[in-house]
Write a protein that holds these residues in place. Structure first.
Motif, PDB file in Angstrom:
ATOM      1  N   TRP A  14     -36.980 -34.850 -10.926  1.00 19.38           N
ATOM      2  CA  TRP A  14     -35.549 -34.922 -11.241  1.00 19.38           C
ATOM      3  C   TRP A  14     -35.349 -35.104 -12.745  1.00 19.38           C
ATOM      4  N   HIS A  66     -26.870 -39.452  -6.296  1.00 18.79           N
ATOM      5  CA  HIS A  66     -27.347 -40.307  -7.397  1.00 18.79           C
ATOM      6  C   HIS A  66     -26.330 -40.280  -8.560  1.00 18.79           C
ATOM      7  N   ARG A  90     -23.128 -42.160  -7.362  1.00 15.04           N
ATOM      8  CA  ARG A  90     -23.297 -43.609  -7.202  1.00 15.04           C
ATOM      9  C   ARG A  90     -23.535 -44.282  -8.556  1.00 15.04           C
ATOM     10  N   ASN A  91     -24.389 -43.733  -9.371  1.00 11.59           N
ATOM     11  CA  ASN A  91     -24.797 -44.438 -10.593  1.00 11.59           C
ATOM     12  C   ASN A  91     -23.942 -44.130 -11.804  1.00 11.59           C
TER      13      ASN A  91
END
Ligand code: B12
Length: 487
Positions: free
Chosen positions: A166, A227, A230-231
């Motif tokens: 990633w 991801h 959320r982050n």
């Protein structure tokens, strides 16, 4: 230390995550000391690079370069850095060196050019610089040998996104990249595939990546998007894939996975591929938050589409514009005007065609480009071999004449008469005033109303010539131009 550099390519408000260097960072993360410098954020990127070189021992400056304004920034920086620090090797990768490897290597400050997918080539180049392997053994690499002769190693076989880690998003300040757009307050960019299996003879992806497309698995795309949400609070996304949708089962699975995420998104797709999808799949895509899809319609004439090797009929574009309407997804149709054999006929037919699309689906967004050739592995659209000489150095590519060519603003091609070019530009002015793009979120309501009112009679009568008043108002309100996104 390795420096990954994305030279300035766009206005700050259009900035997105610099995916090209993030992809490289992904394979360096945890195993190499590296830093990313983004000219779209850092106004004094060259100074930042110079400081980094003074502070640490920099093994390699890795620069991503796309033709267009990014070229100007790349040339300026690299020229200065080479003069100040002649021992730091410089490698260029990305669309420019992939398509014009010799021109890249003609610059005294470019030591290596990476063609096509770059992750493994970069790692192998580092090995070679450390004396662990020979330059000649690295696929996808072009370099100058001891005698200064250009060497082009064989192609590298492409791997799918799942083969690589990633992107290390945590290494960049998210607030600089997740910016407002038509799609949301914090819009991200993602690439969920690489390459394209179609062989359109005007497209830059074909010479850069060949004939394959490899897709990311829907599970991984979902995980990355979750991801980012959320982050970093991402609420919308633009998929930069050349072909976001290929197989219907893949599209359906991804749409179902995204259905609960509450994202609004944009992607690129092919008309013929989507026409084959069932209504249920269209509905699933809409439910997943798809707000707009970009389609390369390219032309309103079958004879032109055939020459472009597009494998599409104009009628299919009309059908799609009609069909997609019921699902509330806005189609964005892009056109490439000025067929070299008969630019007048092509233009005439295409303008009529765009009017028909607007008749079927007035919400359709229209993007109009002038045809500017890109060297192909096989033949160029319009058989223009020998009719156009591409620049042989990055400096020449950075001149105004070739900037205009690269951004398809003014191709100055011998076959396009100034009168025809003017007609295309005038038509674009009228259409973009009659339907100012919904993607311009800064456009005040009064500006939208004014442009629509001023252009209505022109569009109705088909009178496009001398649109001075529209030009004046568009400049005054700084209307966004989708065809010149980066400018
Ligand atoms: C995002 C994007 C942009 C963004 C940002 C680009 C940026 N670099 O900041 C913006 C909106 C600014 C933009 C603008 C333009 N773009 Co653009 N853009 C794209 C797009 C959709 C995705 C690129 C991307 O992020 N790919 C994802 C990354 C991971 O892949 P990648 O860049 O290829 O990187 C890989 C390799 O190339 C290599 N690599 C890349 N850099 C480096 C560096 C090193 C050192 C190494 C070793 C390897 C390496 O490794 C990477 C990982 O494998 C592509 C189409 C596409 N889907 O590819 C068009 C595309 C690249 N753009 C194109 C064009 C024409 C333009 C414009 C000229 C259009 C216009 N009229 O305005 C402008 C001008 C650019 C400029 N300002 O200089 C063309 C280029 C074709 C050509 N003739 O060269 C493309 C291919 C679209 C097309 N089909 O025509 N663009």
């Amino acid at each position: 230390m390795i420096l990954l550099y994305n030279p300035r390519a766009t206005k700050p408000r259009n900035r997105r995550h610099p995916l090209s260097i993030l992809a490289l960072a992904a394979v360096l993360e945890g195993r190499e000391d590296y830093e990313m410098i983004d000219g779209n954020v850092d106004q004094v990127a060259t100074e930042t690079i110079c400081r980094a070189i003074q502070k640490d021992s920099v093994e390699l400056l890795a620069v991503t370069v796309m033709p267009g304004p990014q070229m100007v920034a790349a040339v300026e920086s690299c020229r200065r850095i080479r003069a100040l620090f002649p021992r730091v090797p410089i490698v260029w990768g990305g669309y420019f060196p992939s398509i014009y490897a010799d021109a890249a290597l003609n610059a005294p400050y470019v030591d290596f050019a990476v063609r096509g997918q770059g992750e493994e080539t970069l790692l192998e180049l580092l090995d070679a610089l450390r004396g662990k392997r020979a330059l000649a053994s690295i696929r996808g690499l072009s370099f100058k040998d001891a005698a200064g002769k250009h060497r082009h190693n064989p192609e590298r076989l492409m791997k799918g996104p799942d083969a690589f880690p990633w992107y290390p998003y945590h290494r960049l300040p998210a607030e600089k990249y997740l910016l407002p757009s038509f799609f949301g307050r914090r819009t991200a960019a993602h690439h969920a595939s690489i390459g394209c299996p179609y062989q359109c003879s005007f497209c830059g992806v074909v010479p850069a990546y060949g004939k394959l497309e490899k897709m990311e698995s829907p599970a991984r795309t979902e995980a990355i998007l979750r991801h980012l949400k959320r982050n970093y609070g991402m609420d919308s996304v633009q998929f930069y894939d050349m072909n976001f949708f290929l197989r219907e089962d893949h599209a359906r699975e991804l749409a179902d996975r995204m259905a609960t995420m509450g994202l609004r998104w944009w992607c690129e797709a092919r008309v013929d591929v989507m026409l084959r999808y069932s209504d249920a799949t269209f509905e699933a895509i809409r439910r997943a938050g798809c707000a707009m899809i970009f389609f390369g319609a390219e032309s309103g004439s079958d004879w032109v589409l055939k020459e472009m090797n597009k494998h599409l009929k104009a009628e299919q574009t009309l059908e799609l514009s009609r069909r997609i309407r019921q699902f509330g997804i806005i189609p964005e149709f892009s056109f490439v005007l000025g067929n070299p054999k008969d630019p007048e006929r092509d233009t005439r037919e295409c303008l009529q065609f765009i009017r028909r699309i607007k008749g079927f689906n007035p919400a359709s967004e229209i993007i109009i480009y002038h045809y500017t050739p890109v060297p192909q592995r096989e033949r160029m659209y319009g058989n223009v071999e020998g009719k156009i000489a591409f620049p042989e150095t990055p400096e020449e590519w950075a001149t105004e004449r070739w900037q205009d060519f690269a951004v398809r603003k003014d191709p100055m091609t011998p076959w396009l008469k100034p009168m025809t070019k003017r007609r295309i530009d005038n038509f674009r002015m009228v259409v973009s005033s009659r339907w100012p793009t919904v993607q311009d979120i800064r456009l005040p309501a009064w500006g939208r109303r004014l442009l629509k009112a001023l252009s209505a009679w022109r569009y109705r009568l088909g009178f496009y010539a001398f649109p001075f008043e529209l030009r004046f108002v568009q400049r005054l309100i700084q209307l966004r131009k989708p065809e010149a996104e980066s400018l």
